[in-house]
Design a protein around this motif. Structure first.
Motif, PDB file in Angstrom:
ATOM      1  N   UNK A   7     -15.544 -10.692  -5.015  1.00 16.73           N
ATOM      2  CA  UNK A   7     -14.845  -9.741  -3.514  1.00 16.73           C
ATOM      3  C   UNK A   7     -13.987  -9.231  -3.409  1.00 16.73           C
ATOM      4  N   UNK A   8     -12.583  -9.736  -4.989  1.00 19.70           N
ATOM      5  CA  UNK A   8     -11.275  -9.677  -4.445  1.00 19.70           C
ATOM      6  C   UNK A   8     -11.307  -8.111  -4.516  1.00 19.70           C
ATOM      7  N   UNK A   9     -10.260  -7.502  -4.294  1.00 24.42           N
ATOM      8  CA  UNK A   9      -9.676  -6.548  -3.647  1.00 24.42           C
ATOM      9  C   UNK A   9      -8.398  -5.778  -4.989  1.00 24.42           C
ATOM     10  N   UNK A  10      -8.157  -4.885  -5.700  1.00 20.83           N
ATOM     11  CA  UNK A  10      -7.483  -4.474  -6.160  1.00 20.83           C
ATOM     12  C   UNK A  10      -6.963  -3.176  -6.072  1.00 20.83           C
ATOM     13  N   UNK A  11      -5.658  -2.899  -5.975  1.00 15.34           N
ATOM     14  CA  UNK A  11      -5.397  -1.203  -5.783  1.00 15.34           C
ATOM     15  C   UNK A  11      -5.037  -0.675  -7.568  1.00 15.34           C
ATOM     16  N   UNK A  12      -5.016   0.494  -8.229  1.00 12.00           N
ATOM     17  CA  UNK A  12      -4.639   1.036  -8.464  1.00 12.00           C
ATOM     18  C   UNK A  12      -5.125   2.817  -8.406  1.00 12.00           C
ATOM     19  N   UNK A  13      -4.066   2.559  -9.592  1.00  8.46           N
ATOM     20  CA  UNK A  13      -3.893   4.120  -9.796  1.00  8.46           C
ATOM     21  C   UNK A  13      -5.483   5.268 -10.128  1.00  8.46           C
ATOM     22  N   UNK A  14      -5.614   5.981  -9.461  1.00  6.53           N
ATOM     23  CA  UNK A  14      -6.280   6.584 -10.096  1.00  6.53           C
ATOM     24  C   UNK A  14      -6.442   7.416 -11.315  1.00  6.53           C
ATOM     25  N   UNK A  15      -5.139   7.781 -11.794  1.00 12.58           N
ATOM     26  CA  UNK A  15      -4.686   9.107 -12.773  1.00 12.58           C
ATOM     27  C   UNK A  15      -4.693   8.120 -13.785  1.00 12.58           C
ATOM     28  N   UNK A  16      -4.418   6.870 -13.695  1.00 15.67           N
ATOM     29  CA  UNK A  16      -3.743   6.054 -14.613  1.00 15.67           C
ATOM     30  C   UNK A  16      -5.377   5.633 -15.113  1.00 15.67           C
ATOM     31  N   UNK A  17      -5.833   4.675 -14.510  1.00 14.88           N
ATOM     32  CA  UNK A  17      -7.782   4.469 -14.199  1.00 14.88           C
ATOM     33  C   UNK A  17      -8.557   5.836 -15.382  1.00 14.88           C
ATOM     34  N   UNK A  18      -8.583   6.661 -14.835  1.00 18.46           N
ATOM     35  CA  UNK A  18      -9.471   8.188 -16.131  1.00 18.46           C
ATOM     36  C   UNK A  18      -8.626   8.077 -17.541  1.00 18.46           C
ATOM     37  N   UNK A  19      -7.345   7.882 -16.536  1.00 22.92           N
ATOM     38  CA  UNK A  19      -6.876   8.373 -18.502  1.00 22.92           C
ATOM     39  C   UNK A  19      -6.675   7.210 -19.144  1.00 22.92           C
ATOM     40  N   UNK A  20      -6.897   5.922 -18.938  1.00 22.82           N
ATOM     41  CA  UNK A  20      -7.449   4.992 -20.016  1.00 22.82           C
ATOM     42  C   UNK A  20      -8.959   4.346 -19.798  1.00 22.82           C
ATOM     43  N   UNK A  21      -9.564   4.771 -18.864  1.00 19.96           N
ATOM     44  CA  UNK A  21     -11.086   4.264 -19.096  1.00 19.96           C
ATOM     45  C   UNK A  21     -11.843   5.563 -19.361  1.00 19.96           C
ATOM     46  N   UNK A  64       0.113  -0.818  -0.001  1.00 21.75           N
ATOM     47  CA  UNK A  64       0.132  -0.129   0.077  1.00 21.75           C
ATOM     48  C   UNK A  64       0.878   1.121  -0.104  1.00 21.75           C
ATOM     49  N   UNK A  65       0.409   2.229  -0.739  1.00 24.28           N
ATOM     50  CA  UNK A  65       0.897   3.871  -0.429  1.00 24.28           C
ATOM     51  C   UNK A  65       1.252   3.624   1.260  1.00 24.28           C
ATOM     52  N   UNK A  66       2.059   5.051   0.810  1.00 27.38           N
ATOM     53  CA  UNK A  66       1.907   5.921   2.265  1.00 27.38           C
ATOM     54  C   UNK A  66       1.066   6.880   2.213  1.00 27.38           C
ATOM     55  N   UNK A  67       0.259   6.695   4.229  1.00 30.25           N
ATOM     56  CA  UNK A  67      -0.472   7.660   4.225  1.00 30.25           C
ATOM     57  C   UNK A  67      -1.120   9.415   3.319  1.00 30.25           C
ATOM     58  N   UNK A  68       0.128   9.824   2.863  1.00 27.05           N
ATOM     59  CA  UNK A  68       0.240  11.112   2.505  1.00 27.05           C
ATOM     60  C   UNK A  68       0.030  10.731   0.612  1.00 27.05           C
ATOM     61  N   UNK A  69       0.027   9.971   0.065  1.00 26.00           N
ATOM     62  CA  UNK A  69      -0.092   9.934  -1.752  1.00 26.00           C
ATOM     63  C   UNK A  69      -1.995   8.816  -1.688  1.00 26.00           C
ATOM     64  N   UNK A  70      -2.413   7.913  -0.630  1.00 25.34           N
ATOM     65  CA  UNK A  70      -2.950   6.933  -0.381  1.00 25.34           C
ATOM     66  C   UNK A  70      -4.321   7.549  -1.190  1.00 25.34           C
ATOM     67  N   UNK A  71      -4.773   9.143  -1.179  1.00 24.14           N
ATOM     68  CA  UNK A  71      -5.915   9.219  -2.175  1.00 24.14           C
ATOM     69  C   UNK A  71      -5.531   9.576  -2.861  1.00 24.14           C
ATOM     70  N   UNK A  72      -4.741   9.097  -3.988  1.00 24.86           N
ATOM     71  CA  UNK A  72      -3.900   9.175  -5.903  1.00 24.86           C
ATOM     72  C   UNK A  72      -4.056   7.396  -5.999  1.00 24.86           C
ATOM     73  N   UNK A  73      -4.954   6.785  -5.082  1.00 24.19           N
ATOM     74  CA  UNK A  73      -5.222   5.133  -5.855  1.00 24.19           C
ATOM     75  C   UNK A  73      -6.492   4.491  -4.838  1.00 24.19           C
ATOM     76  N   UNK A  74      -7.812   3.750  -6.054  1.00 23.73           N
ATOM     77  CA  UNK A  74      -8.734   3.194  -6.175  1.00 23.73           C
ATOM     78  C   UNK A  74      -8.438   2.351  -5.815  1.00 23.73           C
ATOM     79  N   UNK A  75      -9.682   1.122  -5.501  1.00 21.68           N
ATOM     80  CA  UNK A  75      -9.869  -0.106  -4.869  1.00 21.68           C
ATOM     81  C   UNK A  75     -11.130  -0.557  -6.053  1.00 21.68           C
ATOM     82  N   UNK A  76     -10.717  -1.308  -6.831  1.00 20.18           N
ATOM     83  CA  UNK A  76     -11.675  -2.332  -7.328  1.00 20.18           C
ATOM     84  C   UNK A  76     -11.549  -3.179  -6.969  1.00 20.18           C
ATOM     85  N   UNK A  77     -13.438  -3.438  -6.816  1.00 19.07           N
ATOM     86  CA  UNK A  77     -13.709  -5.209  -5.946  1.00 19.07           C
ATOM     87  C   UNK A  77     -13.700  -5.861  -7.507  1.00 19.07           C
ATOM     88  N   UNK A  78     -13.835  -7.452  -7.695  1.00 21.84           N
ATOM     89  CA  UNK A  78     -13.604  -7.679  -8.206  1.00 21.84           C
ATOM     90  C   UNK A  78     -15.335  -8.465  -8.182  1.00 21.84           C
TER      91      UNK A  78
END
Length: 219
Positions: A28-42, A11-25
């Motif tokens: 119910x499995x959880x995946x972490x992805x960078x929000x900026x990359x998600x927005x740029x590609x979808x 997990x990233x540190x608390x300072x940058x945690x808001x830059x990441x999103x949690x995706x649930x398959x």
């Protein structure tokens, strides 16, 4: 900290945690992805993230029907490392849909359709085209899971016919067609007739000039 253990990355540190999103398959499995990359590609994620940002909501998203573990994992890896072609090679047995790389690839394309990720769909389609161990018998298994209006269907028809050319003699076609879904019989027959009309001979004898780029979308 259980989330980091679940998805297998730190997990990233608390300072940058808001830059990441949690995706649930869907399992119910959880995946972490960078929000900026998600927005740029979808476009889908771009809307979700904009809405969450406006309302100050946490970036936690349940991904729905087509979000198999394998589909979400491949997408998350792909947005981080687009230059790699080995994303499907990294999947574990339990992450493959029905234990099949091809079925997982189709799930990935359908997931890409759901999240409006055009470049990702193109990557998946090219991966299917160059898949070494694909055989014609695998295509009918996924046929009914693909919408009749989906852009994937014409590609599957062409792929199926190309594989038939390598695996069956023209005299075996009646038996082959009897074993596939009725709606697929119609589309395969129409495709074979169209090709035969233009080349003036059976495509199963002549072979197919199949260019995957004809099925890719503009990005």
């Amino acid at each position: 900290m259980a989330l980091g253990n679940e998805i297998g990355i730190a997990l990233p540190g608390p300072r940058v945690i808001s830059e990441y999103a949690t995706l649930m398959s869907r399992s119910g499995r959880l995946f972490l992805a960078h929000a900026r990359l998600l927005a740029a590609n979808s476009k889908y994620f771009q809307r979700l993230l904009d809405r969450a940002s406006e309302k100050g909501e946490p970036l936690n998203f349940e991904m729905g029907e087509h979000a198999t573990d394998g589909a979400v994992l491949v997408f998350v890896e792909w947005i981080q490392h687009k230059d790699s072609v080995a994303h499907f090679d990294n999947l574990k047995e339990q992450e493959l849909t029905s234990g099949s790389r091809f079925e997982t690839m189709v799930e990935c394309w359908l997931f890409g359709e759901h999240i409006e990720a055009t470049e990702f769909r193109n990557f998946v389609m090219e991966s299917i085209h160059y898949e070494e161990h694909l055989c014609s018998a695998q295509v009918p298994k996924v046929w009914d899971s693909v919408s009749a209006k989906s852009r994937l269907r014409p590609f599957l028809v062409s792929t199926y016919c190309r594989l038939l050319h390598y695996q069956f003699d023209v005299y075996e076609m009646k038996q082959v067609l009897e074993g596939i879904p009725p709606s697929m019989v119609l589309e395969v027959s129409m495709y074979l007739f169209k090709v035969a009309f233009w080349v003036k001979e059976s495509p199963l004898d002549r072979g197919f000039e199949f260019n995957v780029k004809e099925y890719l979308e503009w990005v």
